[in-house]
Design a protein around this motif. Structure first.
Motif, mmCIF file in Angstrom:
data_model
loop_
_atom_site.group_PDB
_atom_site.id
_atom_site.type_symbol
_atom_site.label_atom_id
_atom_site.label_comp_id
_atom_site.label_asym_id
_atom_site.label_seq_id
_atom_site.Cartn_x
_atom_site.Cartn_y
_atom_site.Cartn_z
ATOM 1 N N ALA A 270 -7.515 67.786 -19.308
ATOM 2 C CA ALA A 270 -7.864 66.961 -18.456
ATOM 3 C C ALA A 270 -8.002 67.168 -16.939
ATOM 4 O O ALA A 270 -8.723 66.346 -16.247
ATOM 5 N N CYS B 298 -3.049 57.961 -14.031
ATOM 6 C CA CYS B 298 -3.470 59.279 -14.215
ATOM 7 C C CYS B 298 -2.619 60.209 -13.055
ATOM 8 O O CYS B 298 -2.816 59.810 -11.972
ATOM 9 N N PHE C 51 -8.280 54.989 -13.987
ATOM 10 C CA PHE C 51 -7.168 55.814 -14.219
ATOM 11 C C PHE C 51 -6.169 55.214 -14.543
ATOM 12 O O PHE C 51 -4.921 55.534 -14.660
ATOM 13 N N HIS D 124 1.582 55.318 -17.040
ATOM 14 C CA HIS D 124 0.859 56.637 -17.458
ATOM 15 C C HIS D 124 -0.392 56.635 -16.285
ATOM 16 O O HIS D 124 -1.135 57.480 -16.781
ATOM 17 N N ASN E 108 -5.308 61.607 -9.916
ATOM 18 C CA ASN E 108 -6.328 60.628 -9.646
ATOM 19 C C ASN E 108 -6.744 61.029 -8.192
ATOM 20 O O ASN E 108 -7.774 60.821 -7.904
ATOM 21 N N THR F 35 -12.489 65.013 -17.182
ATOM 22 C CA THR F 35 -12.842 63.373 -16.460
ATOM 23 C C THR F 35 -13.575 63.642 -15.327
ATOM 24 O O THR F 35 -14.483 63.011 -15.032
#
Length: 438
Positions: free
Chosen positions: A276, A387, A379, A385, A390, A280
């Protein structure tokens, strides 16, 4: 093996709109067919049809999967994302259907709800807070300059390889406190794990017969074993120390619920950070550059008025939608969008579709770097949850384009733009460009 042939990407706003404006009949919508995600156009046409004709839609799948509800409107996505009591993450968040044994071995914080989820998030949450991220500003700006110096000097180069992938992985290396010499290995692991449905990336394709040997590993990827071994050695070195890097925090912090991380918790947490922490942001930067190439008038606006860049970052995130979906599972029978969802049904939030919802975004297919009230769901939306990274992602993207745009006199697309064969990650493999420096 190679991916299917990729149609030429639209190079202008007009070509892009013409491709999107062609109606797609509902009976041709298939969000389970990965080949529908190869051209960067068909997904948006499918989402458009579903939002207007059947915003909560049952999508059959081939065995071994059993089908899922596609949720495509912004409001319904937000409802599912907020309500972890009705729509749980604990049965996993991608489309693969897993048994209890696999869950016990593979669950990361993405696949947890409630107290334990909050406790594990808290272990590194402060490392992604504003005070820490803001303290990285000078480092990020210097790193960006170094990345751009090397790439732009080539004149013609792959923007993904030389900019989008290079920059975030260097940031991740700093957060993990690992040598930059390991960067390419980290990128490779991310590609092999997240690209588990793409023949160009995967060691073993998901749902192939061979993948059964790796069914207890994250994403059924043998690359996970290599990531685990790498992380365990870092944990051994940092355990008992006083470092502020993410590894030190994971191995030396007892979560708020008083339950220490098990060795398996650490493995899965570390793998999630590797994946992650790179994928992204990388894909968002790539899609943002492609959008500016397709909309040169928007690039000109940012050149003329750099103060628009923080606003543009939110449009970049909306437009890119680097993760197509996350899945939940219904814990009880419920009604959603006029459909009766049964306990145990998979419910898939198509964040990418929510980011083009006409009820939320005026002219959603216009790429507008000055767009206001940009309530995107990239996000997550009101979710437990949301992110963790972010703010870091926003900061990386902002600094990248603050540094890049003033250097450009001209930039042009210099070849095809192949996509990752996936309905999970909205990824660009290559973005060849030719630049003239200011």
């Amino acid at each position: 093996m190679t991916s299917p042939a990729v149609p030429a990407v639209p190079t202008t706003r007009e070509e892009l709109r013409a491709a999107l404006d062609e109606p797609l009949p509902l009976d041709q919508v298939n969000l389970a067919d990965l080949d529908n995600f190869a051209d960067g156009i068909t997904p948006w046409r499918m989402f458009h049809t579903l939002r207007h004709e059947e915003p909560v839609h049952w999508q059959p799948e081939e065995a071994p999967n059993s089908g899922f509800w596609s949720v495509t409107r912004h409001a319904d996505i937000a409802r599912v994302d907020r309500d972890s009591d009705t729509f749980t993450s604990t049965r996993f968040v991608n489309l693969e259907e897993v048994d209890d044994n696999q869950i016990a071995k593979r669950a990361s914080i993405l696949e947890m709800d409630g107290v334990r989820h909050r406790a594990l998030r808290s272990v590194i949450q402060r490392q992604f807070g504003a005070s820490v991220i803001n303290s990285y500003a000078d480092f990020l700006r210097g790193l960006t300059a170094t990345t751009l110096d090397k790439a732009l000097a080539k004149g013609t180069f792959d923007f993904v390889e030389d900019v989008s992938a290079d920059f975030p992985i260097n940031v991740l290396a700093r957060l993990l406190d690992v040598p930059s010499e390991d960067n390419q290995q980290l990128i490779d692991w991310g590609n092999r794990i997240i690209g588990n449905t793409d023949p160009d990336y995967a060691d073993v394709l998901l749902h192939s017969a061979e993948s059964e040997k790796y069914r207890d590993l994250p994403f059924r990827s043998p690359a996970s074993i290599e990531v685990f071994e790498y992380g365990r050695e870092l944990a051994r070195q940092r355990r008992g120390g006083d470092g502020n890097d993410l590894i030190s925090k994971l191995v030396n912090t007892v979560p708020r619920d008083g339950v220490p991380l098990s060795a398996q918790d650490f493995d899965n947490y570390f793998l999630l950070l590797v994946v992650a922490g790179n994928e992204t942001t990388r894909h968002t930067i790539s899609h943002s550059m492609l959008a500016l190439l397709q909309h040169p008038e928007q690039l000109a606006r940012l050149k003329d008025d750099p103060s628009l860049i923080p606003t543009a970052v939110e449009e970049f995130l909306r437009w890119a939608s680097p993760v197509y979906h996350f899945r939940r599972t219904a814990t009880r029978d419920t009604e959603l969008g006029g459909k009766q969802v049964k306990e145990g049904d998979k419910v898939v939030m198509w964040f990418a579709s929510g980011n083009r919802d006409e009820e939320i975004f005026g002219n959603p297919y216009d790429f507008d770097v000055a767009r206001q009230n940009n309530d995107h769901v990239t996000f997550g939306k009101g979710s437990p949850h949301l992110c963790l990274g972010n703010l870091l992602a926003r900061t990386e993207i902002r600094i990248m384009f603050e540094e890049l745009i003033p250097r450009l006199a001209d930039i042009k697309l210099a070849g095809d733009v192949p996509r990752v064969r996936s309905n999970f990650v909205n990824g660009i493999k290559h973005l060849p460009v030719q630049v003239t420096l200011a």
